[in-house]
Design a protein around this motif. Sequence first.
Motif, PDB file in Angstrom:
ATOM      1  N   HIS A  74       0.645  -1.155  -0.025  1.00  0.00           N
ATOM      2  CA  HIS A  74       0.072  -0.081   0.134  1.00  0.00           C
ATOM      3  C   HIS A  74       0.871   1.235  -0.023  1.00  0.00           C
ATOM      4  N   HIS A  76       1.473   5.319  -2.125  1.00  0.00           N
ATOM      5  CA  HIS A  76       0.906   6.330  -3.024  1.00  0.00           C
ATOM      6  C   HIS A  76       2.035   7.191  -3.645  1.00  0.00           C
ATOM      7  N   TYR A  96      -5.495  16.202  11.307  1.00  0.00           N
ATOM      8  CA  TYR A  96      -5.518  15.949   9.690  1.00  0.00           C
ATOM      9  C   TYR A  96      -6.661  15.335   9.219  1.00  0.00           C
ATOM     10  N   ILE A 101      -5.423  16.312   0.639  1.00  0.00           N
ATOM     11  CA  ILE A 101      -4.993  15.575  -0.728  1.00  0.00           C
ATOM     12  C   ILE A 101      -4.950  16.684  -1.843  1.00  0.00           C
ATOM     13  N   HIS A 168     -10.254   9.088  -4.624  1.00  0.00           N
ATOM     14  CA  HIS A 168      -9.179   9.523  -3.548  1.00  0.00           C
ATOM     15  C   HIS A 168      -9.951  10.566  -2.541  1.00  0.00           C
ATOM     16  N   PHE A 203     -11.336   5.677  -1.175  1.00  0.00           N
ATOM     17  CA  PHE A 203     -11.078   6.455   0.182  1.00  0.00           C
ATOM     18  C   PHE A 203     -12.466   6.312   0.811  1.00  0.00           C
ATOM     19  N   HIS A 231      -9.611   1.764   1.253  1.00  0.00           N
ATOM     20  CA  HIS A 231      -9.059   2.478   2.288  1.00  0.00           C
ATOM     21  C   HIS A 231     -10.260   2.606   3.436  1.00  0.00           C
ATOM     22  N   GLN A 234     -10.230   4.631   8.359  1.00  0.00           N
ATOM     23  CA  GLN A 234      -9.004   5.204   8.934  1.00  0.00           C
ATOM     24  C   GLN A 234      -9.298   6.289   9.990  1.00  0.00           C
ATOM     25  N   HIS A 254      -6.037   0.291   6.607  1.00  0.00           N
ATOM     26  CA  HIS A 254      -5.898   1.080   7.622  1.00  0.00           C
ATOM     27  C   HIS A 254      -6.681   0.705   8.941  1.00  0.00           C
ATOM     28  N   ASP A 305       1.880   2.787   3.489  1.00  0.00           N
ATOM     29  CA  ASP A 305       1.092   3.912   3.065  1.00  0.00           C
ATOM     30  C   ASP A 305       1.880   5.160   2.475  1.00  0.00           C
ATOM     31  N   ASN A 307       3.020   8.299   1.321  1.00  0.00           N
ATOM     32  CA  ASN A 307       2.297   9.339   0.486  1.00  0.00           C
ATOM     33  C   ASN A 307       2.815  10.657   1.273  1.00  0.00           C
ATOM     34  N   GLY A 309       1.094  13.198   2.203  1.00  0.00           N
ATOM     35  CA  GLY A 309       0.225  13.837   3.159  1.00  0.00           C
ATOM     36  C   GLY A 309       0.413  13.087   4.697  1.00  0.00           C
TER      37      GLY A 309
HETATM   38  O1  NIG Z   1      -3.719   6.589   2.949  1.00  0.00           O
HETATM   39  N1  NIG Z   1      -6.396   8.113   3.079  1.00  0.00           N
HETATM   40  C1  NIG Z   1      -6.384   8.414   2.110  1.00  0.00           C
HETATM   41  N2  NIG Z   1      -5.229   8.533   1.507  1.00  0.00           N
HETATM   42  C2  NIG Z   1      -3.904   8.587   2.032  1.00  0.00           C
HETATM   43  C3  NIG Z   1      -3.547  10.111   2.444  1.00  0.00           C
HETATM   44  C4  NIG Z   1      -3.285  10.864   1.495  1.00  0.00           C
HETATM   45  C5  NIG Z   1      -2.835  12.560   1.699  1.00  0.00           C
HETATM   46  O2  NIG Z   1      -3.090  12.828   2.722  1.00  0.00           O
HETATM   47  O3  NIG Z   1      -2.456  13.017   0.754  1.00  0.00           O
HETATM   48  C6  NIG Z   1      -3.727   7.683   3.401  1.00  0.00           C
HETATM   49  O4  NIG Z   1      -3.558   8.080   4.221  1.00  0.00           O
END
Ligand code: NIG
Length: 407
Positions: A74, A76, A96, A101, A168, A203, A231, A234, A254, A305, A307, A309
């Motif tokens: 997993h 991104h 958060y 995103i 997403h 998501f 997803h 979470q 998650h 995960d 990514n 963010g």
């Molecule tokens: O898996 N939860 C959704 N997507 C990502 C976070 C993506 C972002 O904040 O850019 C995740 O945590």
Amino acid sequence: MTATSTAVTGIGSLVTNDPSFSGADNPLGLVRDAAVVVEGDRVVWTGPSSKAPPTDNRVDAGGRALLPGFVDSHSHLIFAGDRGAEFAARMSGRPYTAGGIRTTVAATRAASDAELGAALDRFLAEALRQGTTTVETKSGYGLTVHDEARALRIAAERTPETTYLGAHVVAPEYADDPAGYVDLVTGPMLDACAPHARWVDVFCEEGAFDGDQARAILTAGAARGLVPRVHANQLTAGPGVQLAVELGAASADHCTHLTGADIDALAGSATVATLLPGAEFSTRAVYPDARRLLDAGATVALSTDCNPGSSFTSSMAFCVAVAVRDMGMTPDEAVRAATYGGARALRRTDIGTVAPGARADLHLLDAPGHVHLAYRPGVPLTAAVWQAGELRWRAGHVTLEGAPGGT
Ligand code: NIG
Ligand code: FE
């Protein structure tokens, strides 16, 4: 002509995840003073060093531990831009939310194909240097037909494990028309993305997509041959996990906020619970309860995960350490989840084990055993990495004369 065979001998401790060695008191199928024989891109033999069959070449592991390459199921990684300032603000108290995103979406749309490809190459190389030999990665920072399709095309040139995550968040252009965006995701965007993707993801969260929208998106993807992963749960205890199980998703990812019914559903299904401790670490959130999932009998995977963010780490070793320290997992359970568990989450039987017939994805540790991944947090322990029998990385201080796939 048969491929050259090489025995790696002198392995202090070998994690096989092979049922012919594992048992109740040995969940990882550990073999001490072990050897592995590699022929071409495959493992052909494992067992005690003293019983290793004759081979063309031999290399001594010097008592180090050998594991299956990590399976990061997993991530991104097709994005541009940086959200370090958002992280810093969060560490001073800001919560958060899914909305961050959109910051990355703007930067990703502005990047060229070459820039996105080069960035992905850097992340894959970074992961490989830390023992990761399989990486799944998702779209989700383009949110137009063109940008989602190009993200998946760029990803598919580098890994077979590509996931369509057009859902997403709702694209900014559709802020007032989420139903219109779901139509796009299940229609023209899916048409453009399906040829480059193996999986479909949503998501399913407050601020992103609700249960009905997620169901429509996953069902449309499945009708095009993409297997669902979700997803789920979470930030809140929403419908994601139940939906994942109902639709036969490969994985619910998650799993941070679970009800008892969610745990029972996962335990009674083939859907893997993929835990992503980097996200809770980097958003200063409560960790998922891995102990409850394992005790109930669910299959658990650990993944980064990675990514920009919520979890900007590519280190599976870091995830193992956090899972052991803060999520109630034993070192054996965490290492299994980061290798075999990830393979299950990707429905792969050729990776996640060191066993005859498996792809020769091997991770040599500069340590006597796998426990050191949690015992020595933050220390770069990776000594060498083979991918499909090829030596892809070796730490400068490690010499491996005669190693399979080069020195
Ligand atoms: O898996 N939860 C959704 N997507 C990502 C976070 C993506 C972002 O904040 O850019 C995740 O945590
Ligand atoms: Fe994610």
